[in-house]
Design an enzyme around this catalytic site. Sequence first.
Site, PDB file in Angstrom:
ATOM      1  N   SER A  47       0.838  -1.194   0.000  1.00 52.28           N
ATOM      2  CA  SER A  47       0.000   0.000   0.000  1.00 52.28           C
ATOM      3  C   SER A  47       0.875   1.246   0.000  1.00 52.28           C
ATOM      4  CB  SER A  47      -0.890   0.004   1.246  1.00 52.28           C
ATOM      5  OG  SER A  47      -1.595   1.217   1.377  1.00 52.28           O
ATOM      6  N   TYR A  99      -2.815  -1.079  10.143  1.00 53.10           N
ATOM      7  CA  TYR A  99      -2.790  -1.382   8.709  1.00 53.10           C
ATOM      8  C   TYR A  99      -1.496  -0.876   8.078  1.00 53.10           C
ATOM      9  CZ  TYR A  99      -4.297  -1.588   3.818  1.00 53.10           C
ATOM     10  OH  TYR A  99      -4.382  -1.860   2.478  1.00 53.10           O
TER      11      TYR A  99
END
Length: 307
Positions: A146, A168
């Site tokens: 990401s 995350y």
Amino acid sequence: DGRIHLCIACRNAQKSEATRDLILATHPAAQVSTVEVDLGNLASVLRVARELRCRFQRLDFVYLNAGIMPNPHVNFKALWHGLLTGKVLHMLTTAEGIMTQTDRLNGDGLQEVFATNLFGHFILVRQLESLLCGNEKPSRLIWTSSSNARESAFSLSDYQHAKGRESYSSSKYATDLTSVVLNRKFNKQGLYSSVVCPGLVMSNMTYRILPVFLWKLLMPIMWLIRFFAKTYTLTPYNGAEAHVWLFKQKPEYLDALVKYHSCTSGLGKSYVEPRKINVDEETAEKLYEKLLELEKQALERYSDLLD
């Protein structure tokens, strides 16, 4: 293509079977099978690894794509500050400073996001080494990382991110670190690892961040932002651009310290942009050692699932 056998691994058996049916409807000659696995459950990972070792003699590609982001919240105060300081575009493309999550322990006593986004994949790769290494042609690991993978959210002393609120981001940065070390240790055995960023994709994960009516109001703005932020891929089809592109590349010519980003132009043209990964290789090695230690503890607990 009849030369390719695609095995869909999914924790939801109905979804994987439905996907298989969709593929076969348009490609009736394709070889497509399914397997059920929950990457956040170590017993499930060990069972599926054993099943895959029985089914296949080798694996050419493994797409490590499972990911969760539980209880996401937007820090509107930070977003407003970014707007005033001119950093809002950076914040909107990386979620830096504006996204927090509430994590919890899973049934294995691990932080749930760490276990699902990284450690379950790590155990799976380790259990499948016999299918991935020493083949006539190179094998590939392709991790979904990401642009939210940030060093500032990660700590070696808390690599499961039990104390923070950006689990995350931490898990995705740990993914980048792990991929770097895997290349160093396994390239000579014919196993190569790459990381990709799908960009901002509207999915079930994304839609949980804000109420649905807000997304409906924001979507026209997001399509406009794409003219300035090429990582606003928005659709899963566009987000998969880097995954498909890597399938066609020779791994020997890829840079192990590069993340491949799916991008979409303001006019909707998809392409791939390589960007250097901001990782410290010494930190990567130390994390890898910690993962090995944790793996040893986990396998002692589930010794009955090992061959």
